[in-house]
Design a protein around this motif. Structure first.
Motif, short mmCIF file in Angstrom:
data_model
loop_
_atom_site.label_atom_id
_atom_site.label_comp_id
_atom_site.label_asym_id
_atom_site.label_seq_id
_atom_site.Cartn_x
_atom_site.Cartn_y
_atom_site.Cartn_z
N LEU A 57 42.02 36.79 103.98
CA LEU A 57 42.57 36.07 102.83
C LEU A 57 43.75 36.90 102.27
CD1 LEU A 57 42.70 33.91 100.66
CD2 LEU A 57 40.71 34.92 99.56
N SER A 58 43.45 38.01 101.61
CA SER A 58 44.55 38.92 101.26
C SER A 58 45.00 39.55 102.57
CB SER A 58 44.08 40.03 100.34
OG SER A 58 43.64 39.47 99.14
N ARG A 59 46.25 39.40 102.90
CA ARG A 59 46.72 39.97 104.17
C ARG A 59 48.17 40.41 104.04
NH1 ARG A 59 49.06 36.00 107.30
NH2 ARG A 59 48.42 36.96 109.25
N ALA B 151 38.75 25.87 112.34
CA ALA B 151 37.76 26.95 112.36
C ALA B 151 37.71 27.71 111.03
CB ALA B 151 38.09 27.93 113.49
N PHE B 152 38.83 27.78 110.32
CA PHE B 152 38.91 28.75 109.20
C PHE B 152 39.26 28.16 107.83
CE2 PHE B 152 39.76 31.47 112.96
CZ PHE B 152 38.76 32.41 112.76
N ALA B 153 39.58 26.86 107.77
CA ALA B 153 40.10 26.35 106.48
C ALA B 153 39.06 26.38 105.38
CB ALA B 153 40.62 24.93 106.66
N MET B 154 39.52 26.70 104.19
CA MET B 154 38.68 26.64 102.99
C MET B 154 39.62 26.24 101.85
SD MET B 154 38.13 30.67 102.24
CE MET B 154 39.53 31.75 101.91
N SER B 155 39.09 25.63 100.81
CA SER B 155 39.98 25.33 99.68
C SER B 155 39.22 25.49 98.37
CB SER B 155 40.59 23.95 99.81
OG SER B 155 39.57 22.99 99.82
N PRO B 156 38.96 26.73 98.01
CA PRO B 156 38.24 26.95 96.77
C PRO B 156 39.08 26.52 95.57
CG PRO B 156 39.09 29.01 97.61
CD PRO B 156 39.39 27.97 98.64
N ASP C 257 54.21 20.13 104.85
CA ASP C 257 54.76 20.92 105.97
C ASP C 257 54.62 22.40 105.73
OD1 ASP C 257 56.01 18.50 106.18
OD2 ASP C 257 57.91 19.30 105.36
N GLU C 258 53.87 22.77 104.75
CA GLU C 258 53.76 24.20 104.45
C GLU C 258 52.41 24.71 104.96
OE1 GLU C 258 56.67 23.41 100.68
OE2 GLU C 258 54.51 23.49 100.38
N VAL C 259 52.34 26.01 105.19
CA VAL C 259 51.12 26.55 105.82
C VAL C 259 50.51 27.62 104.93
CG1 VAL C 259 50.19 27.73 107.84
CG2 VAL C 259 52.03 26.06 108.12
N ASP C 260 49.23 27.48 104.66
CA ASP C 260 48.50 28.53 103.97
C ASP C 260 47.86 29.40 105.05
OD1 ASP C 260 48.77 27.59 101.17
OD2 ASP C 260 47.75 25.83 101.99
N LEU C 261 48.47 30.54 105.29
CA LEU C 261 48.03 31.33 106.45
C LEU C 261 46.59 31.83 106.30
CD1 LEU C 261 51.36 33.20 107.24
CD2 LEU C 261 50.21 31.52 108.69
N PHE C 262 46.09 31.88 105.07
CA PHE C 262 44.68 32.33 104.93
C PHE C 262 43.71 31.37 105.60
CE2 PHE C 262 45.09 29.92 100.87
CZ PHE C 262 43.99 29.08 100.98
N ASN C 263 44.21 30.17 105.94
CA ASN C 263 43.36 29.18 106.62
C ASN C 263 43.37 29.32 108.13
OD1 ASN C 263 42.19 27.84 104.50
ND2 ASN C 263 43.93 26.44 104.23
#
Ligand SMILES: Cc1ncc(COP(=O)(O)O)c(C=O)c1O
Length: 465
Positions: free
Chosen positions: A341-343, A314-319, A330-336
């Protein structure tokens, strides 16, 4: 070299920073120690507050200690004190000191939980805490989640995952579902004609046969039912929908089951709550709010989604400008996993609370809240000339009516008690019946607090209106 650089970006000197920091810690601990002697709620007019702390844009420096004291004196008191033992309104927020400390630590170091490289420490803390919650609530391995600002945003986040998985279509909720959920759906672009608000039965729960019939009727009209929303503790009465039945229906109909346990979900940490909430773990997505019943300060809402990758879908982006900081396999980009984004990291406080106290102690504090409502129910039942019980104590909520009172009376009783400030509660209505409502999530509430609240309410004049 390092010492030659000012400690503070805007030039405050180190000695003053230490003095102010200590002053603030003392202020907060003084409040926590003495809170039952302070009002449970205070409200002051806008004009008076503006006169106290407003004025033209400050152009020149002034003393930070005096400014801090001004905030303590005029801003901090003027709010609902969700951590007060006689705050029984809406949903309390009895934050534990470990939660406060975790938040302070995160703020002090300006922690960020966004991309992997940008915050692997905070990100792992969030993943760990989410997995602890998953285990404690009985959801399967592989369930993923994210911490957002509260129930409203957590439900919204779940809905985006549901629509990404199932497409858009008809959504079913009932007349006890929290009003923010309908708002979420329409804000997400759903037409209100695609939302079914079903009437509940006399236990304030879905009637499963009605729900099944509504789904069948929509299918017969060529519409596409996509999601059932169930309540794991309604805000009005603590009612729990027939969750295993909802799960079976959702599976049979190939629909998404979302369960809103924003306030009630943490009760599943106790044996009594787990029995009441059996089936909650079958949700495709589940929301709980640690700033309600897991002893965390605002803000903190958690969404758990059973299907790996569903939030990212639903939320992934990769600018291109974030590629340097994105994690590996195995790592997670929580902004996805949400719209943020900034959180800030909201996980440190939960981690510190779990680590310090352990689940057993936390569960005992939740159980205390369940039992306080049961004691309030017993007090209401013991005075039939003053009170009529309307809904039994359930998950820390009990509702009752003053004998001979109407809706205006109940509203006035709440307003008078709130104006006195000694305690506060809510009025609401259940199937058109006006009631008073106590929500007792604070384990520090004593029987004297309950008795005093009921006595004050019973002593107020009513007109029958
Ligand atoms: C059952 C339920 N869902 C959702 C919400 C909204 O949560 P928040 O106020 O954290 O956005 C509430 C708030 O009381 C609630 O009780």
């Amino acid at each position: 070299m390092i010492n030659s650089r000012a400690a503070d970006t805007l030039g405050m000197d180190e000695a003053q920073m230490r003095a102010l920091g200590h002053q603030m810690v003392e202020m907060v601990i003084d409040h926590l120690v003495g809170r039952s002697g302070e009002p449970a709620i205070e409200v002051t007019s806008r004009a008076r507050l503006e006169a106290l702390i407003g004025g033209p844009v400050p152009q020149d420096p002034s003393d930070a200690g005096a400014a801090l004291a001004q905030l303590r004196a005029h801003v901090i008191p003027n709010q609902q004190h969700g951590d007060h033992p006689r705050y029984f309104a809406r949903v309390p927020s009895p934050a534990a000191f470990t939660g406060i400390l975790g938040d302070w630590l995160g703020t002090g170091f300006n922690t960020i939980a966004t991309s992997w490289v940008g915050g692997s420490g905070p990100a792992v803390t969030e993943l760990i805490v989410i997995d602890w919650l998953r285990q404690a609530l009985g959801m399967p391995e592989g369930t993923q989640g994210i911490i957002v600002s509260g129930g409203s945003l957590a439900n919204f986040t779940a809905f985006a995952a549901a629509f990404a998985a199932k497409g858009r279509g008809i959504v079913y909720m009932n007349d006890q579902t929290h009003s923010s959920l309908k708002r979420n759906l329409t804000a997400a672009g759903l037409d209100s004609s695609d939302i079914r608000m079903l009437p509940t039965n006399d236990r304030q729960e879905y009637d499963l046969a009605d729900l099944q019939a509504a789904i069948a009727e929509d299918r017969a009209r060529g519409l596409k039912p996509v999601m059932i929303i169930g309540n794991a503790g309604t805000t009005n009465t603590g009612a729990v929908d027939p969750l295993p039945g909802l799960a079976a229906l959702a599976r049979a109909e190939d629909m998404w089951l979302h369960i809103d346990g924003a306030y009630g979900g943490p009760a599943a940490l106790t044996a009594q709550g787990a029995e009441a909430l059996a089936g909650m773990e079958l949700a495709d997505s589940l929301v709980i709010d640690p700033h309600k019943w897991l002893f965390q300060p605002y803000d903190c809402g958690v969404v758990l989604v059973r299907h790996p990758g569903a939030l990212e879908r639903a939320f992934a982006m990769s600018p291109e400008y974030l590629k340097d900081v994105m994690g590996g396999e195995d790592e997670v980009d929580l902004f996805n996993r949400s719209l943020e984004l900034s959180r800030k990291t909201r996980a440190l406080k939960l981690w510190l609370t779990f680590k310090t106290h352990g689940l057993t102690r936390i569960a005992a504090a939740v159980q205390a809240g369940i039992e306080i409502a049961e004691r309030a129910e017993a007090m209401v039942r013991a005075e039939p000339e003053a009170w009529e019980l309307v809904t039994k104590a359930k998950l820390g909520i009990v509702t009752f009516a003053r004998v001979g009172a109407g809706a205006k009376d109940h509203a006035r009783l709440v307003a008078n008690l709130t104006a006195e400030g000694w305690a506060t509660l809510s009025s609401t209505s259940i199937k058109g019946r006006s009631v008073l409502r106590l929500c007792t999530l604070n384990p520090l509430t004593s029987d004297d607090d309950l008795r005093g609240t009921l006595e004050r309410l019973a002593a107020m004049k009513i007109t029958g209106e």
